[in-house]
Design a protein around this motif. Structure first.
Motif, PDB file in Angstrom:
ATOM      1  N   LYS A  82      43.145  27.027  40.184  1.00  0.00           N
ATOM      2  CA  LYS A  82      43.373  28.194  41.047  1.00  0.00           C
ATOM      3  C   LYS A  82      42.068  28.715  41.632  1.00  0.00           C
ATOM      4  O   LYS A  82      42.008  29.129  42.798  1.00  0.00           O
ATOM      5  CB  LYS A  82      44.067  29.297  40.255  1.00  0.00           C
ATOM      6  CG  LYS A  82      45.508  28.988  39.885  1.00  0.00           C
ATOM      7  CD  LYS A  82      46.125  30.178  39.158  1.00  0.00           C
ATOM      8  CE  LYS A  82      47.579  29.899  38.809  1.00  0.00           C
ATOM      9  NZ  LYS A  82      48.208  31.071  38.125  1.00  0.00           N
ATOM     10  N   ALA A  83      41.000  28.702  40.834  1.00  0.00           N
ATOM     11  CA  ALA A  83      39.707  29.183  41.323  1.00  0.00           C
ATOM     12  C   ALA A  83      39.192  28.289  42.449  1.00  0.00           C
ATOM     13  O   ALA A  83      38.659  28.783  43.453  1.00  0.00           O
ATOM     14  CB  ALA A  83      38.710  29.234  40.174  1.00  0.00           C
ATOM     15  N   ILE A  84      39.362  26.981  42.296  1.00  0.00           N
ATOM     16  CA  ILE A  84      38.907  26.052  43.335  1.00  0.00           C
ATOM     17  C   ILE A  84      39.697  26.268  44.625  1.00  0.00           C
ATOM     18  O   ILE A  84      39.128  26.294  45.733  1.00  0.00           O
ATOM     19  CB  ILE A  84      39.038  24.594  42.844  1.00  0.00           C
ATOM     20  CG1 ILE A  84      38.047  24.344  41.709  1.00  0.00           C
ATOM     21  CG2 ILE A  84      38.800  23.620  43.989  1.00  0.00           C
ATOM     22  CD1 ILE A  84      38.206  22.985  41.068  1.00  0.00           C
ATOM     23  N   ASP A  85      41.004  26.438  44.497  1.00  0.00           N
ATOM     24  CA  ASP A  85      41.831  26.682  45.686  1.00  0.00           C
ATOM     25  C   ASP A  85      41.426  27.989  46.367  1.00  0.00           C
ATOM     26  O   ASP A  85      41.398  28.084  47.609  1.00  0.00           O
ATOM     27  CB  ASP A  85      43.303  26.735  45.298  1.00  0.00           C
ATOM     28  CG  ASP A  85      43.823  25.386  44.819  1.00  0.00           C
ATOM     29  OD1 ASP A  85      43.192  24.363  45.144  1.00  0.00           O
ATOM     30  OD2 ASP A  85      44.862  25.364  44.134  1.00  0.00           O
ATOM     31  N   HIS A  86      41.096  28.986  45.559  1.00  0.00           N
ATOM     32  CA  HIS A  86      40.687  30.278  46.116  1.00  0.00           C
ATOM     33  C   HIS A  86      39.382  30.145  46.901  1.00  0.00           C
ATOM     34  O   HIS A  86      39.262  30.672  48.032  1.00  0.00           O
ATOM     35  CB  HIS A  86      40.527  31.288  44.977  1.00  0.00           C
ATOM     36  CG  HIS A  86      39.954  32.602  45.409  1.00  0.00           C
ATOM     37  ND1 HIS A  86      40.669  33.521  46.153  1.00  0.00           N
ATOM     38  CD2 HIS A  86      38.716  33.156  45.211  1.00  0.00           C
ATOM     39  CE1 HIS A  86      39.911  34.575  46.394  1.00  0.00           C
ATOM     40  NE2 HIS A  86      38.727  34.379  45.831  1.00  0.00           N
ATOM     41  N   VAL A  87      38.413  29.444  46.339  1.00  0.00           N
ATOM     42  CA  VAL A  87      37.124  29.271  47.017  1.00  0.00           C
ATOM     43  C   VAL A  87      37.302  28.430  48.279  1.00  0.00           C
ATOM     44  O   VAL A  87      36.716  28.739  49.338  1.00  0.00           O
ATOM     45  CB  VAL A  87      36.107  28.618  46.062  1.00  0.00           C
ATOM     46  CG1 VAL A  87      34.819  28.269  46.809  1.00  0.00           C
ATOM     47  CG2 VAL A  87      35.792  29.552  44.902  1.00  0.00           C
ATOM     48  N   GLY A  89      39.907  28.242  50.102  1.00  0.00           N
ATOM     49  CA  GLY A  89      40.547  29.089  51.110  1.00  0.00           C
ATOM     50  C   GLY A  89      39.547  29.996  51.802  1.00  0.00           C
ATOM     51  O   GLY A  89      39.617  30.202  53.027  1.00  0.00           O
ATOM     52  N   LYS A  90      38.597  30.523  51.054  1.00  0.00           N
ATOM     53  CA  LYS A  90      37.565  31.367  51.662  1.00  0.00           C
ATOM     54  C   LYS A  90      36.681  30.559  52.602  1.00  0.00           C
ATOM     55  O   LYS A  90      36.269  31.053  53.665  1.00  0.00           O
ATOM     56  CB  LYS A  90      36.716  32.010  50.560  1.00  0.00           C
ATOM     57  CG  LYS A  90      37.465  33.046  49.730  1.00  0.00           C
ATOM     58  CD  LYS A  90      36.636  33.521  48.546  1.00  0.00           C
ATOM     59  CE  LYS A  90      35.374  34.198  48.992  1.00  0.00           C
ATOM     60  NZ  LYS A  90      34.604  34.756  47.848  1.00  0.00           N
ATOM     61  N   ILE A  91      36.388  29.323  52.213  1.00  0.00           N
ATOM     62  CA  ILE A  91      35.560  28.469  53.074  1.00  0.00           C
ATOM     63  C   ILE A  91      36.291  28.154  54.373  1.00  0.00           C
ATOM     64  O   ILE A  91      35.699  28.173  55.468  1.00  0.00           O
ATOM     65  CB  ILE A  91      35.179  27.183  52.333  1.00  0.00           C
ATOM     66  CG1 ILE A  91      34.258  27.518  51.148  1.00  0.00           C
ATOM     67  CG2 ILE A  91      34.499  26.194  53.274  1.00  0.00           C
ATOM     68  CD1 ILE A  91      33.925  26.320  50.279  1.00  0.00           C
ATOM     69  N   ASP A  92      37.587  27.863  54.278  1.00  0.00           N
ATOM     70  CA  ASP A  92      38.370  27.564  55.485  1.00  0.00           C
ATOM     71  C   ASP A  92      38.425  28.776  56.417  1.00  0.00           C
ATOM     72  O   ASP A  92      38.318  28.638  57.650  1.00  0.00           O
ATOM     73  CB  ASP A  92      39.789  27.147  55.096  1.00  0.00           C
ATOM     74  CG  ASP A  92      39.812  25.806  54.383  1.00  0.00           C
ATOM     75  OD1 ASP A  92      38.845  25.032  54.554  1.00  0.00           O
ATOM     76  OD2 ASP A  92      40.793  25.534  53.650  1.00  0.00           O
ATOM     77  N   GLU A  93      38.565  29.965  55.845  1.00  0.00           N
ATOM     78  CA  GLU A  93      38.570  31.171  56.662  1.00  0.00           C
ATOM     79  C   GLU A  93      37.226  31.365  57.357  1.00  0.00           C
ATOM     80  O   GLU A  93      37.162  31.783  58.530  1.00  0.00           O
ATOM     81  CB  GLU A  93      38.890  32.380  55.793  1.00  0.00           C
ATOM     82  CG  GLU A  93      40.328  32.441  55.293  1.00  0.00           C
ATOM     83  CD  GLU A  93      40.581  33.665  54.447  1.00  0.00           C
ATOM     84  OE1 GLU A  93      39.636  34.498  54.306  1.00  0.00           O
ATOM     85  OE2 GLU A  93      41.693  33.803  53.922  1.00  0.00           O
ATOM     86  N   ALA A  94      36.142  31.066  56.652  1.00  0.00           N
ATOM     87  CA  ALA A  94      34.819  31.202  57.251  1.00  0.00           C
ATOM     88  C   ALA A  94      34.635  30.225  58.413  1.00  0.00           C
ATOM     89  O   ALA A  94      34.036  30.561  59.443  1.00  0.00           O
ATOM     90  CB  ALA A  94      33.751  30.981  56.185  1.00  0.00           C
TER      91      ALA A  94
END
Length: 207
Positions: A82-87, A89-94
């Motif tokens: 879950k932590a990897i997916d969260h990070v 997702g933040k990278i994709d948004e950036a």
């Protein structure tokens, strides 16, 4: 002899004494070696305990580490995913924003996941390491290798407080990456061959 009505008869007390002495003497009980006191024997065995060999200690630690790691992984792997997916997702948004954005790997979400994993590790460590050490002086790994943790002064398993301190001093440096230094300390320590966690708890590993 006292003269009675029958003349020349022994008194009643003398007759009883003669009858008691006329029987055959019973043989005495056969000699048996003295039985050793179990408490003194246990005390001598404890006093004769010597520090365990380094090979057995390493084998026991490997067994305990595999058990601890396996149980902790049950919670760590799903949360890590879950932590990897969260990070990600933040990278994709950036990337989609077209701007230069700093993406922090540790934020409120990933920090919560990490705290849960550490809490699970602490709980498993108390149940698997601390409680058995305080009760029997050994974990599963030490039992398989014939080792036992003992207090230096009393030669008994440590109480809960020292057992907890012993595990924390082993676990925290291990998480920080300097645990091997503390474990290697026993290579030079004399006479008890103590690691850092042994020194903190005032214990040694007997074998």
């Amino acid at each position: 002899m006292s003269s009675g009505a029958g003349g020349g008869q022994s008194s009643w007390a003398q007759q009883v004494h003669q009858l008691a002495g006329s029987g055959e003497q019973q043989p005495g009980a056969p000699w048996r070696p003295p039985v050793e006191d179990v408490f003194q024997a246990a005390a001598r065995r404890q006093a004769a305990a010597r520090p365990a060999g380094l090979g057995k200690r390493l084998a026991a630690r490997l067994v305990d580490s595999v058990v601890l790691g396996g149980v902790t992984a049950v919670a760590a792997v799903p949360l890590g995913t879950k932590a990897i997916d969260h990070v990600n997702g933040k990278i994709d948004e950036a990337k989609l924003s077209g701007r230069t954005v700093t993406v922090w790997l540790l934020d409120g979400t990933t920090g919560t996941y990490l705290a849960v994993v550490l809490a699970v590790l602490l709980l498993v460590g108390v149940v698997y390491e601390v409680l058995p050490t305080a009760k029997w002086g050994r974990t599963l790994g030490k039992k398989l290798c014939g080792l036992e943790v003992r207090d230096i002064e009393g030669q008994e398993p440590p109480s809960f407080g020292p057992a907890l301190r012993r595990w924390l001093v082993w676990g925290v440096p291990g998480l920080l990456g300097i645990g091997l230094v503390g474990m290697a300390w026993c290579l030079f320590d004399r006479p008890w061959r103590q690691c850092w966690h042994d020194k903190a708890a005032h214990t040694f590993v007997a074998g």
